[in-house]
Design a protein around this motif. Structure first.
Motif, PDB file in Angstrom:
ATOM      1  N   TRP A 153      -4.862  -0.691   0.414  1.00 51.67           N
ATOM      2  CA  TRP A 153      -4.300   0.508   0.317  1.00 51.67           C
ATOM      3  C   TRP A 153      -3.536   0.794   1.632  1.00 51.67           C
ATOM      4  CZ3 TRP A 153      -4.590   4.530   3.892  1.00 51.67           C
ATOM      5  CH2 TRP A 153      -4.043   5.787   3.291  1.00 51.67           C
ATOM      6  N   LEU A 154      -4.268   0.485   2.404  1.00 52.20           N
ATOM      7  CA  LEU A 154      -3.693   0.666   4.032  1.00 52.20           C
ATOM      8  C   LEU A 154      -1.990  -0.178   4.228  1.00 52.20           C
ATOM      9  CD1 LEU A 154      -3.593   1.992   6.890  1.00 52.20           C
ATOM     10  CD2 LEU A 154      -5.077   0.261   7.822  1.00 52.20           C
ATOM     11  N   THR A 155      -2.072  -1.440   3.725  1.00 50.45           N
ATOM     12  CA  THR A 155      -0.765  -2.446   3.586  1.00 50.45           C
ATOM     13  C   THR A 155       0.009  -1.574   2.854  1.00 50.45           C
ATOM     14  OG1 THR A 155      -2.219  -4.176   4.005  1.00 50.45           O
ATOM     15  CG2 THR A 155      -0.029  -4.538   3.081  1.00 50.45           C
ATOM     16  N   ASN A 156      -0.186  -1.227   1.497  1.00 48.40           N
ATOM     17  CA  ASN A 156       0.917  -0.449   0.602  1.00 48.40           C
ATOM     18  C   ASN A 156       1.271   0.626   1.264  1.00 48.40           C
ATOM     19  OD1 ASN A 156       0.458  -2.319  -1.486  1.00 48.40           O
ATOM     20  ND2 ASN A 156      -1.079  -1.218  -2.404  1.00 48.40           N
ATOM     21  N   PHE A 157       0.566   1.603   2.215  1.00 46.99           N
ATOM     22  CA  PHE A 157       1.030   2.876   2.678  1.00 46.99           C
ATOM     23  C   PHE A 157       2.003   2.440   3.993  1.00 46.99           C
ATOM     24  CE2 PHE A 157       0.537   5.964   6.452  1.00 46.99           C
ATOM     25  CZ  PHE A 157       0.592   6.909   5.451  1.00 46.99           C
ATOM     26  N   THR A 158       1.513   1.402   4.699  1.00 51.80           N
ATOM     27  CA  THR A 158       2.395   1.084   5.788  1.00 51.80           C
ATOM     28  C   THR A 158       3.463   0.145   5.250  1.00 51.80           C
ATOM     29  OG1 THR A 158       0.304   0.658   7.181  1.00 51.80           O
ATOM     30  CG2 THR A 158       2.329  -0.321   7.930  1.00 51.80           C
ATOM     31  N   GLU A 159       3.607  -0.490   4.205  1.00 51.15           N
ATOM     32  CA  GLU A 159       4.853  -1.149   3.770  1.00 51.15           C
ATOM     33  C   GLU A 159       5.788  -0.129   3.304  1.00 51.15           C
ATOM     34  OE1 GLU A 159       5.878  -4.535   3.726  1.00 51.15           O
ATOM     35  OE2 GLU A 159       4.436  -4.759   5.458  1.00 51.15           O
ATOM     36  N   LYS A 160       5.284   0.816   2.819  1.00 49.54           N
ATOM     37  CA  LYS A 160       6.374   1.951   2.278  1.00 49.54           C
ATOM     38  C   LYS A 160       7.023   2.334   3.423  1.00 49.54           C
ATOM     39  CE  LYS A 160       3.555   3.483  -1.639  1.00 49.54           C
ATOM     40  NZ  LYS A 160       2.927   4.487  -2.204  1.00 49.54           N
ATOM     41  N   LYS A 161       6.305   2.685   4.660  1.00 51.72           N
ATOM     42  CA  LYS A 161       7.273   3.232   5.633  1.00 51.72           C
ATOM     43  C   LYS A 161       7.917   2.041   6.568  1.00 51.72           C
ATOM     44  CE  LYS A 161       5.512   7.187   5.414  1.00 51.72           C
ATOM     45  NZ  LYS A 161       6.265   8.397   5.168  1.00 51.72           N
ATOM     46  N   HIS A 162       7.515   0.792   6.533  1.00 52.26           N
ATOM     47  CA  HIS A 162       8.003  -0.208   7.454  1.00 52.26           C
ATOM     48  C   HIS A 162       8.091  -1.682   6.467  1.00 52.26           C
ATOM     49  CE1 HIS A 162       7.628   2.118  11.169  1.00 52.26           C
ATOM     50  NE2 HIS A 162       6.635   2.496  10.757  1.00 52.26           N
ATOM     51  N   PRO A 163       8.799  -1.641   5.539  1.00 47.82           N
ATOM     52  CA  PRO A 163       8.960  -2.954   4.723  1.00 47.82           C
ATOM     53  C   PRO A 163       8.999  -4.161   5.627  1.00 47.82           C
ATOM     54  CG  PRO A 163      10.564  -1.395   4.275  1.00 47.82           C
ATOM     55  CD  PRO A 163       9.928  -0.681   5.162  1.00 47.82           C
ATOM     56  N   SER A 164       8.568  -5.092   4.793  1.00 46.59           N
ATOM     57  CA  SER A 164       8.681  -6.416   5.463  1.00 46.59           C
ATOM     58  C   SER A 164      10.169  -7.065   5.138  1.00 46.59           C
ATOM     59  CB  SER A 164       7.703  -7.483   4.735  1.00 46.59           C
ATOM     60  OG  SER A 164       8.001  -8.734   5.174  1.00 46.59           O
ATOM     61  N   LYS A 165      10.660  -7.584   6.022  1.00 46.43           N
ATOM     62  CA  LYS A 165      11.982  -8.282   5.688  1.00 46.43           C
ATOM     63  C   LYS A 165      11.909  -9.282   4.797  1.00 46.43           C
ATOM     64  CE  LYS A 165      12.360 -11.049   9.667  1.00 46.43           C
ATOM     65  NZ  LYS A 165      12.997 -11.490  10.850  1.00 46.43           N
ATOM     66  N   TRP A 166      10.773  -9.607   4.485  1.00 51.23           N
ATOM     67  CA  TRP A 166      10.698 -11.044   3.559  1.00 51.23           C
ATOM     68  C   TRP A 166      10.491 -10.754   2.047  1.00 51.23           C
ATOM     69  CZ3 TRP A 166       8.330 -10.601   8.453  1.00 51.23           C
ATOM     70  CH2 TRP A 166       8.814 -11.445   9.470  1.00 51.23           C
ATOM     71  N   THR A 167      10.165  -9.462   1.811  1.00 56.56           N
ATOM     72  CA  THR A 167      10.029  -9.045   0.470  1.00 56.56           C
ATOM     73  C   THR A 167      11.116  -8.591  -0.224  1.00 56.56           C
ATOM     74  OG1 THR A 167       9.418  -6.879   1.173  1.00 56.56           O
ATOM     75  CG2 THR A 167       7.426  -7.873   0.893  1.00 56.56           C
TER      76      THR A 167
END
Length: 167
Positions: A153-167
Motif C-alpha cells: 500500500w505504501l509503495t503504491n501511494f509513494t509511486e503515485k507521487k514519485h514514479p520510478s523512471k524504470w516503469t
C-alpha cells in the motif's frame, strides 16, 4: 552509547553477515522497479517496524523472543535492524511493482512472500539469530501478511507521487 561487540562471534553473526551480503548482492544485481524516494520510505518504514516489534515484544512484560546471543542489544542487532531486515520487504515491493498482481493474485502474492519470510525466519532460528520464549512462526506469518500488505500500500501511494523512471 556504544553497543557492545558480541560475546562470542558464532553462527548467528556469520548468518547475519552472509544473509546481508547475499541480499545486497541480489539488490544490486536484479532490476530495480522503484524510485529512490520509494526505496528510502520503504527502508525507513521497515526499520521502524523492526525496532517497534523488538521494543514492544522482546522486553518486559512480554519477552516473547530475543535476538542474537542475549536479551540486551549488541552491534549485530543494529546491522540486523537497519540493514538486514529491510531487504525482504524491498524485494516484495520491487517485484510487486514489476508484476502488479490484482485481486486474488495480489492475495496469493502476499501469502507467498509471507511464506518466504517465515522460511527465512525458521532458518535464522536454527542459526540462533532469534530465540523464541513465547513467539512462534505462525504469529510471524500473520505479522508478515500485514507488514507486506502495508508495504505494498505504501509503495503504491509513494509511486503515485514519485514514479520510478524504470516503469
Amino acid at each position: 552509547m556504544i553497543l557492545p561487540l558480541p560475546k562470542n562471534f558464532d553462527e548467528n553473526e556469520i548468518f547475519i553477515i552472509a544473509s546481508t551480503v547475499l541480499t545486497f548482492a541480489l539488490m544490486f544485481k536484479l532490476p530495480r522497479h522503484l524510485s529512490a524516494v520509494t526505496i528510502t520510505i520503504i527502508w525507513t518504514f521497515n526499520i521502524f517496524l523492526a525496532l517497534l516489534a523488538d521494543i514492544t515484544l522482546s522486553v518486559k512484560p512480554y519477552e516473547l523472543y530475543f535476538t542474537i546471543d542475549h536479551k540486551t542489544h549488541e552491534l549485530f542487532d543494529v546491522l540486523l535492524h537497519f540493514v538486514t531486515y529491510p531487504t525482504l520487504p524491498y524485494f516484495v515491493v520491487n517485484f510487486y511493482q514489476y508484476k502488479k498482481p490484482k485481486g486474488l493474485k495480489n492475495l496469493f502474492y502476499i501469502v507467498f512472500w509471507s511464506g518466504v519470510a517465515i522460511t527465512i525466519e525458521w532458518i535464522s532460528v536454527k542459526f540462533h539469530v532469534f530465540t523464541y520464549t513465547g513467539w512462534n512462526l505462525f504469529l510471524s506469518f500473520l505479522v508478515y501478511l500485514v507488514v507486506f500488505a502495508a508495504n505494498i500500500w505504501l509503495t503504491n501511494f509513494t509511486e503515485k507521487k514519485h514514479p520510478s523512471k524504470w516503469t
